[in-house]
Design a protein around this motif. Structure first.
Motif, PDB file in Angstrom:
ATOM      1  N   UNK A   9      15.290 124.655  70.697  1.00  0.00           N
ATOM      2  CA  UNK A   9      14.358 124.030  69.748  1.00  0.00           C
ATOM      3  C   UNK A   9      13.550 125.075  68.996  1.00  0.00           C
ATOM      4  N   UNK A  10      13.265 124.788  67.762  1.00  0.00           N
ATOM      5  CA  UNK A  10      12.432 125.660  66.942  1.00  0.00           C
ATOM      6  C   UNK A  10      11.032 125.050  66.914  1.00  0.00           C
ATOM      7  N   UNK A  11      10.167 125.503  67.814  1.00  0.00           N
ATOM      8  CA  UNK A  11       8.807 124.984  67.907  1.00  0.00           C
ATOM      9  C   UNK A  11       7.963 125.568  66.788  1.00  0.00           C
ATOM     10  N   UNK A  12       7.111 124.740  66.196  1.00  0.00           N
ATOM     11  CA  UNK A  12       6.202 125.202  65.147  1.00  0.00           C
ATOM     12  C   UNK A  12       4.833 124.583  65.378  1.00  0.00           C
ATOM     13  N   UNK A  13       3.833 125.258  64.890  1.00  0.00           N
ATOM     14  CA  UNK A  13       2.473 124.738  65.034  1.00  0.00           C
ATOM     15  C   UNK A  13       2.334 123.498  64.177  1.00  0.00           C
ATOM     16  N   UNK A  14       1.827 122.451  64.764  1.00  0.00           N
ATOM     17  CA  UNK A  14       1.611 121.222  64.023  1.00  0.00           C
ATOM     18  C   UNK A  14       0.528 121.431  62.975  1.00  0.00           C
ATOM     19  N   UNK A  15       0.732 120.866  61.819  1.00  0.00           N
ATOM     20  CA  UNK A  15      -0.287 120.965  60.768  1.00  0.00           C
ATOM     21  C   UNK A  15      -1.531 120.160  61.135  1.00  0.00           C
ATOM     22  N   UNK A  16      -1.449 119.370  62.196  1.00  0.00           N
ATOM     23  CA  UNK A  16      -2.589 118.577  62.658  1.00  0.00           C
ATOM     24  C   UNK A  16      -3.377 119.285  63.746  1.00  0.00           C
ATOM     25  N   UNK A  17      -2.977 120.508  64.115  1.00  0.00           N
ATOM     26  CA  UNK A  17      -3.710 121.270  65.118  1.00  0.00           C
ATOM     27  C   UNK A  17      -5.024 121.756  64.527  1.00  0.00           C
ATOM     28  N   UNK A  18      -5.955 122.073  65.410  1.00  0.00           N
ATOM     29  CA  UNK A  18      -7.233 122.622  64.973  1.00  0.00           C
ATOM     30  C   UNK A  18      -7.059 124.015  64.414  1.00  0.00           C
ATOM     31  N   UNK A  23      -6.327 125.917  70.322  1.00  0.00           N
ATOM     32  CA  UNK A  23      -6.202 124.468  70.250  1.00  0.00           C
ATOM     33  C   UNK A  23      -4.978 124.093  69.436  1.00  0.00           C
ATOM     34  N   UNK A  24      -3.825 124.560  69.880  1.00  0.00           N
ATOM     35  CA  UNK A  24      -2.613 124.398  69.096  1.00  0.00           C
ATOM     36  C   UNK A  24      -1.634 123.436  69.756  1.00  0.00           C
ATOM     37  N   UNK A  25      -1.156 122.506  68.977  1.00  0.00           N
ATOM     38  CA  UNK A  25      -0.074 121.628  69.393  1.00  0.00           C
ATOM     39  C   UNK A  25       1.165 122.088  68.643  1.00  0.00           C
ATOM     40  N   UNK A  26       2.259 122.264  69.355  1.00  0.00           N
ATOM     41  CA  UNK A  26       3.513 122.646  68.724  1.00  0.00           C
ATOM     42  C   UNK A  26       4.450 121.448  68.735  1.00  0.00           C
ATOM     43  N   UNK A  35       9.526 116.401  69.826  1.00  0.00           N
ATOM     44  CA  UNK A  35       8.867 116.960  70.997  1.00  0.00           C
ATOM     45  C   UNK A  35       7.508 117.508  70.612  1.00  0.00           C
ATOM     46  N   UNK A  36       6.551 117.396  71.530  1.00  0.00           N
ATOM     47  CA  UNK A  36       5.216 117.957  71.319  1.00  0.00           C
ATOM     48  C   UNK A  36       4.796 118.643  72.613  1.00  0.00           C
ATOM     49  N   UNK A  37       4.156 119.807  72.479  1.00  0.00           N
ATOM     50  CA  UNK A  37       3.709 120.532  73.669  1.00  0.00           C
ATOM     51  C   UNK A  37       2.433 121.307  73.360  1.00  0.00           C
ATOM     52  N   UNK A  38       1.756 121.703  74.411  1.00  0.00           N
ATOM     53  CA  UNK A  38       0.553 122.520  74.327  1.00  0.00           C
ATOM     54  C   UNK A  38       0.993 123.977  74.276  1.00  0.00           C
ATOM     55  N   UNK A  39       0.640 124.679  73.241  1.00  0.00           N
ATOM     56  CA  UNK A  39       1.086 126.069  73.105  1.00  0.00           C
ATOM     57  C   UNK A  39       0.509 126.980  74.177  1.00  0.00           C
ATOM     58  N   UNK A  40      -0.627 126.610  74.766  1.00  0.00           N
ATOM     59  CA  UNK A  40      -1.224 127.434  75.808  1.00  0.00           C
ATOM     60  C   UNK A  40      -0.433 127.352  77.113  1.00  0.00           C
ATOM     61  N   UNK A  41       0.343 126.294  77.286  1.00  0.00           N
ATOM     62  CA  UNK A  41       1.049 126.081  78.550  1.00  0.00           C
ATOM     63  C   UNK A  41       2.443 125.515  78.268  1.00  0.00           C
TER      64      UNK A  41
END
Length: 63
Positions: A9-18, A23-26, A35-41
């Motif tokens: 998968x090519x994960x990217x930072x969501x444009x809806x992240x802070x 505080x990043x959602x990918x 798919x959605x995940x917490x970039x910190x974990x």
């Protein structure tokens, strides 16, 4: 017939992240789901939703 191996998968930072990097959602397109995940974990895994559910979620967030 040769089938190529699935692409990672090519994960990217969501444009809806802070704006704060911590505080990043990918998000990523995973076959027929989003798919959605917490970039910190990222090793913890991700959740998946249908494209329709993702659209409904993002539309709600925009309001």
């Amino acid at each position: 017939m040769y089938n190529s191996p699935p692409q990672a998968p090519s994960w990217r930072k969501s444009s809806y992240s802070g704006q704060v990097a911590q505080e990043c959602v990918e998000v990523a397109s995973l076959d027929s789901v989003i798919g959605a995940r917490d970039s910190k974990d990222a090793a913890r895994g991700h959740l998946t939703v249908s494209p329709a559910a993702w659209t409904a979620l993002t539309e709600t967030i925009k309001r």
